[in-house]
Scaffold this active site. Sequence first.
Site, mmCIF file in Angstrom:
data_model
loop_
_atom_site.group_PDB
_atom_site.id
_atom_site.type_symbol
_atom_site.label_atom_id
_atom_site.label_comp_id
_atom_site.label_asym_id
_atom_site.label_seq_id
_atom_site.Cartn_x
_atom_site.Cartn_y
_atom_site.Cartn_z
ATOM 1 N N ASP A 115 31.627 -2.969 -18.887
ATOM 2 C CA ASP A 115 32.305 -2.115 -19.704
ATOM 3 C C ASP A 115 33.503 -0.975 -19.776
ATOM 4 O O ASP A 115 34.658 -1.367 -19.856
ATOM 5 C CB ASP A 115 31.172 -1.672 -20.809
ATOM 6 C CG ASP A 115 30.599 -2.387 -22.097
ATOM 7 O OD1 ASP A 115 31.311 -3.493 -22.090
ATOM 8 O OD2 ASP A 115 29.282 -1.884 -22.236
ATOM 9 N N HIS A 158 25.469 0.092 -26.319
ATOM 10 C CA HIS A 158 25.683 -1.362 -25.705
ATOM 11 C C HIS A 158 27.555 -1.659 -25.765
ATOM 12 O O HIS A 158 27.973 -1.093 -25.257
ATOM 13 C CB HIS A 158 24.823 -1.831 -26.761
ATOM 14 C CG HIS A 158 24.525 -2.653 -26.217
ATOM 15 N ND1 HIS A 158 24.248 -3.708 -25.437
ATOM 16 C CD2 HIS A 158 23.519 -3.830 -27.019
ATOM 17 C CE1 HIS A 158 23.931 -4.510 -25.532
ATOM 18 N NE2 HIS A 158 23.424 -5.466 -25.900
ATOM 19 N N HIS A 185 23.334 2.051 -16.246
ATOM 20 C CA HIS A 185 22.672 1.176 -16.466
ATOM 21 C C HIS A 185 20.969 2.011 -16.416
ATOM 22 O O HIS A 185 20.609 2.291 -15.694
ATOM 23 C CB HIS A 185 23.284 -0.634 -15.434
ATOM 24 C CG HIS A 185 22.732 -0.866 -16.820
ATOM 25 N ND1 HIS A 185 21.792 -1.740 -16.725
ATOM 26 C CD2 HIS A 185 23.622 -2.170 -17.740
ATOM 27 C CE1 HIS A 185 22.040 -2.951 -17.484
ATOM 28 N NE2 HIS A 185 22.795 -2.748 -17.732
HETATM 29 N N1 COA Z 1 27.457 9.678 -18.670
HETATM 30 C C1 COA Z 1 26.836 11.081 -17.912
HETATM 31 N N2 COA Z 1 25.298 10.676 -17.448
HETATM 32 C C2 COA Z 1 24.866 9.392 -17.774
HETATM 33 C C3 COA Z 1 25.531 8.504 -18.221
HETATM 34 C C4 COA Z 1 27.363 8.337 -18.460
HETATM 35 N N3 COA Z 1 27.455 6.896 -18.573
HETATM 36 N N4 COA Z 1 24.420 7.739 -18.188
HETATM 37 C C5 COA Z 1 23.219 8.658 -17.596
HETATM 38 N N5 COA Z 1 23.722 9.617 -17.439
HETATM 39 C C6 COA Z 1 22.606 10.165 -17.424
HETATM 40 C C7 COA Z 1 21.971 10.963 -18.395
HETATM 41 O O1 COA Z 1 22.729 12.262 -19.188
HETATM 42 C C8 COA Z 1 20.946 11.246 -17.587
HETATM 43 O O2 COA Z 1 20.617 12.436 -16.729
HETATM 44 P P1 COA Z 1 19.627 13.428 -17.240
HETATM 45 O O3 COA Z 1 18.163 13.358 -16.233
HETATM 46 O O4 COA Z 1 20.408 14.539 -16.465
HETATM 47 O O5 COA Z 1 19.682 13.985 -18.199
HETATM 48 C C9 COA Z 1 20.117 10.638 -16.442
HETATM 49 O O6 COA Z 1 21.889 9.998 -16.462
HETATM 50 C C10 COA Z 1 19.242 8.960 -17.131
HETATM 51 O O7 COA Z 1 20.332 8.730 -18.687
HETATM 52 P P2 COA Z 1 19.008 7.730 -19.128
HETATM 53 O O8 COA Z 1 19.920 7.883 -20.780
HETATM 54 O O9 COA Z 1 17.363 8.443 -18.854
HETATM 55 O O10 COA Z 1 19.306 6.299 -18.864
HETATM 56 P P3 COA Z 1 19.256 5.334 -19.259
HETATM 57 O O11 COA Z 1 19.177 3.828 -19.083
HETATM 58 O O12 COA Z 1 18.107 4.969 -21.290
HETATM 59 O O13 COA Z 1 20.410 4.517 -19.593
HETATM 60 C C11 COA Z 1 22.630 3.850 -21.012
HETATM 61 C C12 COA Z 1 21.669 3.820 -20.071
HETATM 62 C C13 COA Z 1 23.356 2.354 -20.493
HETATM 63 C C14 COA Z 1 22.815 3.842 -22.413
HETATM 64 C C15 COA Z 1 23.704 4.799 -20.151
HETATM 65 O O14 COA Z 1 24.024 5.042 -19.130
HETATM 66 C C16 COA Z 1 25.054 5.802 -21.401
HETATM 67 O O15 COA Z 1 24.604 6.069 -22.092
HETATM 68 N N6 COA Z 1 26.270 4.927 -20.490
HETATM 69 C C17 COA Z 1 27.325 5.286 -21.627
HETATM 70 C C18 COA Z 1 26.819 4.087 -22.027
HETATM 71 C C19 COA Z 1 27.575 2.586 -21.861
HETATM 72 O O16 COA Z 1 28.528 2.787 -20.457
HETATM 73 N N7 COA Z 1 26.211 1.462 -22.288
HETATM 74 C C20 COA Z 1 26.809 0.054 -21.554
HETATM 75 C C21 COA Z 1 26.115 0.300 -20.852
HETATM 76 S S1 COA Z 1 26.117 -1.874 -19.995
#
Ligand code: COA
Length: 376
Positions: free
Chosen positions: A312, A222, A261
Amino acid sequence: MTEPARVQRGLEEVVALESRICFIDGKLGRLIYRGYDIRDLAAKATFEEVAHLLWYGRLPNVRELADLKGRLGDLRRLPDPFLRTIEALPADASPMDVLRTAVSALALYEPAETKPGATAIAGAERLTAALPSILGTFHRRRRGLPALRPRPELSQAAYVLYAILDRDASELEERALDVALILHADHELNASTFAARVTASTLSDLYSSVTSAIGALKGPLHGGANERAIELAEQIGTPDRADAIVKEKLARHERIMGFGHRVYKVEDPRATILREWSRKIGEAKGDLHYYEVLERVKEIVHQEKGLYPNLDLYSGSVYTPIGIPHDLFTPLFAVSRVSGWTAHILEEYEDLRLIRPTAQYIGPTDLAWTPIANRT
Ligand code: COA
């Protein structure tokens, strides 16, 4: 046992409540606060106008804005015994931990503000005014800087910068931070806002609800992502090194912070705005290297994973050239988001319904009791 229900892991796409505060169109990449597009607000509003909009449901007129700024300025002063509490915290503590502890501790000095209902709006203003003072007090002490003066004449953005940097900000720096505060102010039912609403829905007080929210914001998935994103940019150093480093991380299935996201399926509109500010600040400071590295990272991550940047990715590239240390990035997120958290807490109090979902139990149910002497 009843039929297994379909579990929405992470409550993904679950509509948990009705709200009039914030709307995200994840397909079109739009963000709306109380009817106003974030692009208009970032171009034309100040943080104080946005806070008024979030709390009171409409933009302030000239008098209302002046009154709000006056109140926020006056509320920057913190009680002396509370200041001593902050000063007693370990100087090497994480500023997010300090913020969480301090908001919880402040409630002990201000019991009247913590009650739900009529006084909650006063608590919202108090916490929004107090957070920069808490952060500034702690940061200045750990750096051996003189004690913070509340400076009621400064805008919220200018005060935050003065509290951290111990100097007056330039007009450009002040506006850059003002825009960053506007962009971070609210984001519908993100994890920390949800945590705040869950706590408020038990009829707990405003300070407890904000304390819950700060704890949720701290996590790297987050608010903590912004610090990791700038660390990556620093590790990369120059755009030509980005390819190898980012691809290696992706090959190891590491997440690249500042990308992806839960709601946006296109670029986060806040990232688009902040990228421009990253360039502007870089140009003004004569150092575009963060901007250029992140541009290259953006291209590679999109090409390799089809992911777009979120807010971010860029906040650190605006803050760092101004002189804001990395461990204050997530606390700065809280300094802004407290306006949105408190707007949501107020909304929760107005239309209260205990938030209490259920779980699909997948453990055993008919185990036979084993006396302790017989357990292996
Ligand atoms: N880097 C690399 N791969 C990523 C990624 C990232 N930042 N964000 C998502 N993915 C990939 C996941 O590994 C997954 O791949 P897979 O299907 O091959 O396993 C796919 O994209 C879907 O990801 P998922 O975790 O299911 O999406 P989510 O909706 O749960 O995640 C976040 C949302 C924000 C938690 C996620 O994108 C993330 O961890 N981002 C990095 C942290 C961040 O920037 N947070 C600030 C948010 S405003």
